[in-house]
Design an enzyme around this catalytic site. Structure first.
Site, PDB file in Angstrom:
ATOM      1  N   ARG A   1       0.813  -1.232   0.000  1.00 19.46           N
ATOM      2  CA  ARG A   1       0.000   0.000   0.000  1.00 19.46           C
ATOM      3  C   ARG A   1       0.844   1.280   0.000  1.00 19.46           C
ATOM      4  NH1 ARG A   1      -3.371  -2.779   4.000  1.00 19.46           N
ATOM      5  NH2 ARG A   1      -4.990  -3.875   2.865  1.00 19.46           N
TER       6      ARG A   1
ATOM      7  N   LYS B   1       3.385  11.485 -11.702  1.00 14.73           N
ATOM      8  CA  LYS B   1       2.473  10.653 -12.497  1.00 14.73           C
ATOM      9  C   LYS B   1       3.161   9.322 -12.739  1.00 14.73           C
ATOM     10  CE  LYS B   1      -0.446  13.722 -15.208  1.00 14.73           C
ATOM     11  NZ  LYS B   1      -0.754  14.203 -16.574  1.00 14.73           N
TER      12      LYS B   1
ATOM     13  N   GLU C   1       9.841  17.194 -25.456  1.00 14.30           N
ATOM     14  CA  GLU C   1       9.208  17.637 -24.200  1.00 14.30           C
ATOM     15  C   GLU C   1       9.815  18.965 -23.726  1.00 14.30           C
ATOM     16  OE1 GLU C   1       6.516  16.198 -23.182  1.00 14.30           O
ATOM     17  OE2 GLU C   1       6.647  14.000 -23.230  1.00 14.30           O
TER      18      GLU C   1
ATOM     19  N   LYS D   1       7.644  22.950 -15.027  1.00 19.53           N
ATOM     20  CA  LYS D   1       6.810  21.828 -14.574  1.00 19.53           C
ATOM     21  C   LYS D   1       6.486  21.981 -13.087  1.00 19.53           C
ATOM     22  CE  LYS D   1       5.599  17.102 -14.966  1.00 19.53           C
ATOM     23  NZ  LYS D   1       5.752  15.802 -15.592  1.00 19.53           N
TER      24      LYS D   1
ATOM     25  N   GLU E   1      -4.097  17.220 -11.625  1.00 14.08           N
ATOM     26  CA  GLU E   1      -4.666  17.564 -12.931  1.00 14.08           C
ATOM     27  C   GLU E   1      -6.176  17.766 -12.900  1.00 14.08           C
ATOM     28  OE1 GLU E   1      -2.691  15.743 -16.330  1.00 14.08           O
ATOM     29  OE2 GLU E   1      -4.548  15.870 -17.453  1.00 14.08           O
TER      30      GLU E   1
ATOM     31  N   ARG F   1      -2.837  21.522 -15.026  1.00  9.75           N
ATOM     32  CA  ARG F   1      -1.791  20.539 -15.372  1.00  9.75           C
ATOM     33  C   ARG F   1      -1.996  19.913 -16.751  1.00  9.75           C
ATOM     34  NH1 ARG F   1       1.312  16.070 -11.581  1.00  9.75           N
ATOM     35  NH2 ARG F   1       2.518  15.181 -13.294  1.00  9.75           N
TER      36      ARG F   1
ATOM     37  N   ASN G   1       0.084  18.297 -21.426  1.00  6.47           N
ATOM     38  CA  ASN G   1      -0.236  17.279 -22.431  1.00  6.47           C
ATOM     39  C   ASN G   1      -0.378  17.865 -23.833  1.00  6.47           C
ATOM     40  OD1 ASN G   1      -0.315  14.739 -21.085  1.00  6.47           O
ATOM     41  ND2 ASN G   1      -2.024  15.550 -19.922  1.00  6.47           N
TER      42      ASN G   1
ATOM     43  N   HIS H   1      -0.037  15.658 -26.856  1.00  2.00           N
ATOM     44  CA  HIS H   1      -0.078  14.257 -26.403  1.00  2.00           C
ATOM     45  C   HIS H   1      -1.319  13.507 -26.891  1.00  2.00           C
ATOM     46  CE1 HIS H   1       3.234  15.623 -23.992  1.00  2.00           C
ATOM     47  NE2 HIS H   1       3.357  14.480 -23.350  1.00  2.00           N
TER      48      HIS H   1
ATOM     49  N   HIS I   1      -0.361  10.200 -28.376  1.00  2.00           N
ATOM     50  CA  HIS I   1      -0.745   8.905 -27.796  1.00  2.00           C
ATOM     51  C   HIS I   1      -1.469   8.034 -28.831  1.00  2.00           C
ATOM     52  CE1 HIS I   1      -0.575  10.379 -23.319  1.00  2.00           C
ATOM     53  NE2 HIS I   1       0.604  10.219 -23.855  1.00  2.00           N
TER      54      HIS I   1
ATOM     55  N   HIS J   1       8.132   7.810 -27.600  1.00  2.23           N
ATOM     56  CA  HIS J   1       7.123   8.713 -27.038  1.00  2.23           C
ATOM     57  C   HIS J   1       7.393  10.167 -27.475  1.00  2.23           C
ATOM     58  CE1 HIS J   1       4.302  10.432 -24.183  1.00  2.23           C
ATOM     59  NE2 HIS J   1       5.269  11.185 -23.700  1.00  2.23           N
TER      60      HIS J   1
HETATM   61  P1  NAD Z   1      12.626   5.039 -22.201  1.00  2.00           P
HETATM   62  O1  NAD Z   1      12.429   4.966 -20.755  1.00  2.00           O
HETATM   63  O2  NAD Z   1      12.123   3.918 -23.032  1.00  2.00           O
HETATM   64  O3  NAD Z   1      14.170   5.258 -22.489  1.00  2.00           O
HETATM   65  C1  NAD Z   1      14.586   5.400 -23.811  1.00  2.00           C
HETATM   66  C2  NAD Z   1      15.710   4.395 -24.166  1.00  2.00           C
HETATM   67  O4  NAD Z   1      16.951   4.879 -23.664  1.00  2.00           O
HETATM   68  C3  NAD Z   1      15.534   3.019 -23.576  1.00  2.00           C
HETATM   69  O5  NAD Z   1      15.969   2.049 -24.497  1.00  2.00           O
HETATM   70  C4  NAD Z   1      16.463   3.051 -22.365  1.00  2.00           C
HETATM   71  O6  NAD Z   1      16.900   1.778 -21.969  1.00  2.00           O
HETATM   72  C5  NAD Z   1      17.603   3.874 -22.893  1.00  2.00           C
HETATM   73  N1  NAD Z   1      18.390   4.598 -21.898  1.00  2.00           N
HETATM   74  C6  NAD Z   1      17.963   5.196 -20.787  1.00  2.00           C
HETATM   75  N2  NAD Z   1      18.957   5.904 -20.230  1.00  2.00           N
HETATM   76  C7  NAD Z   1      20.050   5.709 -21.006  1.00  2.00           C
HETATM   77  C8  NAD Z   1      21.362   6.207 -20.965  1.00  2.00           C
HETATM   78  N3  NAD Z   1      21.757   7.087 -20.046  1.00  2.00           N
HETATM   79  N4  NAD Z   1      22.241   5.797 -21.917  1.00  2.00           N
HETATM   80  C9  NAD Z   1      21.833   4.946 -22.908  1.00  2.00           C
HETATM   81  N5  NAD Z   1      20.578   4.473 -23.017  1.00  2.00           N
HETATM   82  C10 NAD Z   1      19.704   4.868 -22.077  1.00  2.00           C
HETATM   83  O7  NAD Z   1      11.946   6.355 -22.819  1.00  2.00           O
HETATM   84  P2  NAD Z   1      11.865   7.862 -22.274  1.00  2.00           P
HETATM   85  O8  NAD Z   1      11.789   8.688 -23.488  1.00  2.00           O
HETATM   86  O9  NAD Z   1      12.864   8.152 -21.247  1.00  2.00           O
HETATM   87  O10 NAD Z   1      10.435   7.895 -21.528  1.00  2.00           O
HETATM   88  C11 NAD Z   1       9.237   7.687 -22.238  1.00  2.00           C
HETATM   89  C12 NAD Z   1       8.183   7.253 -21.254  1.00  2.00           C
HETATM   90  O11 NAD Z   1       7.962   8.285 -20.320  1.00  2.00           O
HETATM   91  C13 NAD Z   1       6.847   6.950 -21.895  1.00  2.00           C
HETATM   92  O12 NAD Z   1       6.354   5.736 -21.408  1.00  2.00           O
HETATM   93  C14 NAD Z   1       5.968   8.101 -21.448  1.00  2.00           C
HETATM   94  O13 NAD Z   1       4.620   7.752 -21.350  1.00  2.00           O
HETATM   95  C15 NAD Z   1       6.555   8.444 -20.124  1.00  2.00           C
HETATM   96  N6  NAD Z   1       6.300   9.817 -19.682  1.00  2.00           N
HETATM   97  C16 NAD Z   1       5.800  10.000 -18.444  1.00  2.00           C
HETATM   98  C17 NAD Z   1       5.586  11.285 -17.958  1.00  2.00           C
HETATM   99  C18 NAD Z   1       5.116  11.500 -16.542  1.00  2.00           C
HETATM  100  O14 NAD Z   1       4.770  12.622 -16.197  1.00  2.00           O
HETATM  101  N7  NAD Z   1       5.111  10.471 -15.718  1.00  2.00           N
HETATM  102  C19 NAD Z   1       5.889  12.391 -18.772  1.00  2.00           C
HETATM  103  C20 NAD Z   1       6.403  12.172 -20.039  1.00  2.00           C
HETATM  104  C21 NAD Z   1       6.613  10.871 -20.491  1.00  2.00           C
HETATM  105  N1  GLY Z   2       3.720  14.896 -18.589  1.00  2.00           N
HETATM  106  C1  GLY Z   2       2.417  15.327 -18.198  1.00  2.00           C
HETATM  107  C2  GLY Z   2       2.295  15.601 -16.753  1.00  2.00           C
HETATM  108  O1  GLY Z   2       3.193  15.364 -15.970  1.00  2.00           O
HETATM  109  O2  GLY Z   2       1.274  16.054 -16.336  1.00  2.00           O
END
Ligand code: NAD
Ligand code: GLY
Length: 365
Positions: free
Chosen positions: A126, A148, A190, A232, A242, A246, A250, A253, A257, A270
């Protein structure tokens, strides 16, 4: 010798608590920066098979100077694994190795690892604490900040998750040295986002520095991460869950998406989908008469210069619309888009399906 002092610190001020984002080069080498929670707490580093060989052993050694026990789990890499089966591997490890409710999880990786680790932390017994150690540009400027957490569902992106804040975020800029060029471009999507939605001067700065950013100039990256996190933090501080403001984070997005879900997770990154989605959302803003077409063209130009695709896949307007209805911003089946009201200002709007279809037809290959 790396500089272990953070070059910047940004605070996230929430109603009932606050936490810090530390930004600098070499921070992962210093327990004083990354270790959180009591020394008696056990730690699990959650990473993936790509990041583990690069950074996990170093981080494990650093955390072992603080925590009673430190273990690591390396998940399969990729957006296609941001699902229940992979999430369960974290719970299997936690339960199998007898981790208790004082455990601290450390998310070492990009946004996929950060989102899944945060969700696991929200659910395990939890709720246990977690720390974000983002290693992609995208994660440092966006996903690690704001709490998030989620996994994907085949029908829709990030549809199952929770709002759950980390104890701390440590953005070590040195980790960006090993990131592939395509991932730098994805992260820039982003970064660019924050200009049109909140700070038009920042958009101007990005336009001036886009080549330096793509060339990984450390000073340029440090500024981009800091300014992105400040914006942010400003947004999340006013609307953590949100209920309104907030949603502007997006921008692009809803279209993005749809591209990700429509092609299958992982086909486009992404950030690539968001970049192309921002081109469409900016054009829709212009077609709705909210901004002039020159501003929409300016946004498309900087996205292209960032090395991102500006034309979406030809899924057909009907399929885009179907996919976009499954969105957390939709209300009673009606899609709501983040549109630009003016340079540096955005809000939620409804738009005619016919107008949206025109935008899709104009921007798909
Ligand atoms: P990812 O986590 O898939 O990383 C991209 C690639 O880079 C992967 O293959 C990873 O293994 C590799 N990698 C990571 N760090 C590395 C490094 N230092 N050196 C070499 N390779 C490395 O993708 P991302 O773009 O980081 O994140 C995308 C995700 O984030 C999506 O799922 C998206 O929905 C999410 N997201 C969430 C929020 C939020 O607010 N929570 C906001 C934006 C995006
Ligand atoms: N990336 C969208 C949010 O954090 O709200």
């Amino acid at each position: 010798m790396p500089n272990l002092t953070p070059t910047a610190q940004v605070s996230i001020e929430l109603v009932d608590r606050h936490y810090d984002i530390l930004i600098g080069s070499g921070l992962l080498d210093e327990a004083a920066h990354i270790a959180c929670g009591p020394a008696s707490a056990e730690a699990l580093i959650v990473t993936n098979t790509t990041v583990a060989p690069l950074y996990a052993e170093r981080v494990q050694q650093v955390l072992a100077t603080h925590h009673a026990r430190v273990r690591t789990i390396a998940l399969p890499d990729g957006e296609a694994h941001k699902d229940w089966d992979t999430l369960n591997l974290i719970f299997d490890k936690l339960l199998g190795d007898g981790f208790d409710r004082k455990t601290v999880l450390y998310a070492l990786g990009g946004g996929v690892i950060g989102d899944m680790t945060g969700f696991a932390a929200a659910c395990y017994m939890r709720g246990v604490s977690y720390v974000q150690l983002p290693t992609t540009l995208l994660a440092q400027v966006d996903s690690s900040v704001g709490g998030k957490t989620a996994i994907n569902h085949p029908a829709g992106k990030n549809m199952i998750g929770a709002f759950y804040q980390p104890l701390k975020v440590i953005a070590d800029l040195a980790t960006l040295d090993t990131l592939p060029d395509r991932e730098i471009s994805a992260g820039l999507a982003e970064v660019i986002k924050y200009g049109p939605i909140a700070d038009d001067d920042f958009l101007g700065w990005i336009e001036h520095n886009i080549d330096a950013l793509r060339a990984r100039d450390k000073a340029a990256l440090a500024h981009a991460v800091q300014r992105s996190c400040e914006i942010k933090a400003w947004v999340v501080g006013q609307d953590e869950r949100e209920s309104g403001l907030r949603a502007i984070l997006n921008f692009g997005h809803t279209f993005g998406h749809a591209i990700e879900a429509g092609l299958g997770y992982g086909a486009w990154l992404h950030g690539e989908a968001v970049g192309c989605g921002m081109v469409m959302a900016a054009d829709l803003s212009a077609r709705c008469g909210l901004i002039d077409t020159a501003y929409a063209a300016r946004i498309a130009a900087v996205i292209e210069r960032a090395g991102l695709p500006v034309r979406g896949p030809r899924l057909g307007a009907a399929r885009y619309l179907e996919l976009m209805r499954i969105d957390k911003k939709s209300e009673s089946g009606q899609i709501r888009f983040v549109l630009l009201d003016a340079p540096g200002k955005a809000s939620l709007h409804r738009a005619d399906d016919a107008l949206v279809a025109e935008v899709i037809d104009a921007h798909t290959a």
